[in-house]
Design a protein around this motif. Sequence first.
Motif, short mmCIF file in Angstrom:
data_model
loop_
_atom_site.label_atom_id
_atom_site.label_comp_id
_atom_site.label_asym_id
_atom_site.label_seq_id
_atom_site.Cartn_x
_atom_site.Cartn_y
_atom_site.Cartn_z
N LEU A 9 0.83 -1.20 0.00
CA LEU A 9 0.00 0.00 0.00
C LEU A 9 0.86 1.26 0.00
CD1 LEU A 9 -2.85 1.19 0.14
CD2 LEU A 9 -2.67 1.05 2.63
N THR A 10 1.94 1.25 0.75
CA THR A 10 2.85 2.38 0.80
C THR A 10 3.49 2.64 -0.57
OG1 THR A 10 3.32 1.95 3.13
CG2 THR A 10 4.92 3.31 1.93
N VAL A 11 3.89 1.57 -1.25
CA VAL A 11 4.50 1.71 -2.58
C VAL A 11 3.48 2.26 -3.56
CG1 VAL A 11 5.53 0.45 -4.50
CG2 VAL A 11 6.19 -0.11 -2.16
N ILE A 12 2.28 1.74 -3.52
CA ILE A 12 1.24 2.19 -4.45
C ILE A 12 0.87 3.66 -4.18
CG2 ILE A 12 -1.18 1.87 -5.12
CD1 ILE A 12 -0.65 -1.17 -4.74
N ARG A 13 0.82 4.02 -2.92
CA ARG A 13 0.52 5.42 -2.59
C ARG A 13 1.63 6.35 -3.07
NH1 ARG A 13 -2.05 4.74 3.45
NH2 ARG A 13 -4.15 4.25 2.74
N VAL A 35 2.00 7.05 -17.74
CA VAL A 35 1.95 6.43 -16.42
C VAL A 35 2.95 5.28 -16.35
CG1 VAL A 35 0.52 5.07 -14.83
CG2 VAL A 35 -0.41 7.12 -15.91
N LEU A 36 3.03 4.49 -17.41
CA LEU A 36 4.01 3.41 -17.45
C LEU A 36 5.43 3.95 -17.40
CD1 LEU A 36 2.41 0.92 -20.00
CD2 LEU A 36 2.70 0.61 -17.54
N ALA A 37 5.65 5.09 -18.02
CA ALA A 37 6.98 5.72 -17.97
C ALA A 37 7.31 6.15 -16.54
CB ALA A 37 7.04 6.92 -18.91
N VAL A 38 6.32 6.63 -15.80
CA VAL A 38 6.54 7.01 -14.40
C VAL A 38 6.88 5.76 -13.58
CG1 VAL A 38 5.43 7.93 -12.32
CG2 VAL A 38 5.06 9.04 -14.52
N ILE A 39 6.18 4.67 -13.84
CA ILE A 39 6.45 3.43 -13.11
C ILE A 39 7.87 2.95 -13.40
CG2 ILE A 39 5.82 0.99 -12.86
CD1 ILE A 39 2.92 1.85 -13.52
N ARG A 46 14.72 2.92 -7.72
CA ARG A 46 14.87 1.92 -6.66
C ARG A 46 16.03 0.96 -6.95
NH1 ARG A 46 9.93 3.89 -6.15
NH2 ARG A 46 8.96 3.94 -4.08
N LYS A 47 16.26 0.64 -8.22
CA LYS A 47 17.40 -0.20 -8.56
C LYS A 47 18.71 0.50 -8.22
CE LYS A 47 15.33 -3.05 -12.15
NZ LYS A 47 15.32 -3.42 -13.58
N GLU A 48 18.76 1.80 -8.48
CA GLU A 48 19.96 2.56 -8.11
C GLU A 48 20.14 2.59 -6.60
OE1 GLU A 48 19.30 6.35 -9.98
OE2 GLU A 48 19.71 5.58 -11.98
N SER A 49 19.04 2.69 -5.87
CA SER A 49 19.10 2.67 -4.41
C SER A 49 19.60 1.33 -3.90
CB SER A 49 17.72 2.96 -3.81
OG SER A 49 17.31 4.26 -4.12
N VAL A 50 19.16 0.25 -4.53
CA VAL A 50 19.61 -1.09 -4.13
C VAL A 50 21.12 -1.19 -4.26
CG1 VAL A 50 19.58 -3.54 -4.77
CG2 VAL A 50 17.43 -2.29 -4.58
N LYS A 51 21.66 -0.72 -5.39
CA LYS A 51 23.11 -0.76 -5.59
C LYS A 51 23.84 0.06 -4.53
CE LYS A 51 23.12 -1.48 -10.58
NZ LYS A 51 23.49 -0.91 -11.88
N ALA A 52 23.30 1.24 -4.25
CA ALA A 52 23.94 2.10 -3.25
C ALA A 52 23.90 1.46 -1.86
CB ALA A 52 23.26 3.46 -3.22
N SER A 63 17.03 -4.95 0.63
CA SER A 63 15.94 -5.92 0.46
C SER A 63 14.59 -5.22 0.47
CB SER A 63 16.00 -6.99 1.54
OG SER A 63 15.78 -6.44 2.81
N LYS A 64 14.46 -4.14 1.24
CA LYS A 64 13.21 -3.37 1.25
C LYS A 64 12.98 -2.73 -0.12
CE LYS A 64 10.95 0.45 3.63
NZ LYS A 64 11.01 1.65 2.80
N GLU A 65 14.02 -2.15 -0.68
CA GLU A 65 13.91 -1.54 -2.01
C GLU A 65 13.60 -2.60 -3.07
OE1 GLU A 65 14.14 1.79 -3.03
OE2 GLU A 65 14.14 2.30 -0.91
N GLN A 66 14.20 -3.79 -2.93
CA GLN A 66 13.95 -4.86 -3.88
C GLN A 66 12.49 -5.30 -3.82
OE1 GLN A 66 16.35 -5.88 -6.09
NE2 GLN A 66 14.65 -6.92 -7.06
N ALA A 67 11.92 -5.35 -2.63
CA ALA A 67 10.50 -5.69 -2.48
C ALA A 67 9.62 -4.64 -3.15
CB ALA A 67 10.15 -5.83 -1.01
N GLU A 68 10.01 -3.38 -3.05
CA GLU A 68 9.26 -2.31 -3.70
C GLU A 68 9.36 -2.43 -5.22
OE1 GLU A 68 10.48 1.46 -2.12
OE2 GLU A 68 9.73 0.97 -0.11
#
Length: 81
Positions: A9-13, A35-39, A46-52, A63-68
């Motif tokens: 729900l947090t991700v969708i919001r 909208v798809l471009a925004v997604i 989030r992929k960049e955040s996972v790497k960081a 792992s939280k970012e990967q779940a998102e």
Amino acid sequence: MRAKEMDKLTVIRSLQAAIKQIEVDERKELDDAQVLAVIEKQIKQRKESVKAFEGAGREDLASKEQAEIEVLSHVSTRSYD
């Protein structure tokens, strides 16, 4: 709601907020392709955040970012239906 559903729900919001922000800034309603471009942009961020996070040794946040990413990917594939 269970914790997993609250995470979804947090991700969708946050996705809805990002879409709404662009609509307000550009003063127009986004079509499906936009909208798809925004997604996709959200997934890329989030992929960049996972790497960081992995580089910093923060596997918990990675792992939280990967779940998102998984939730956003699911939303984008559902949009094609």
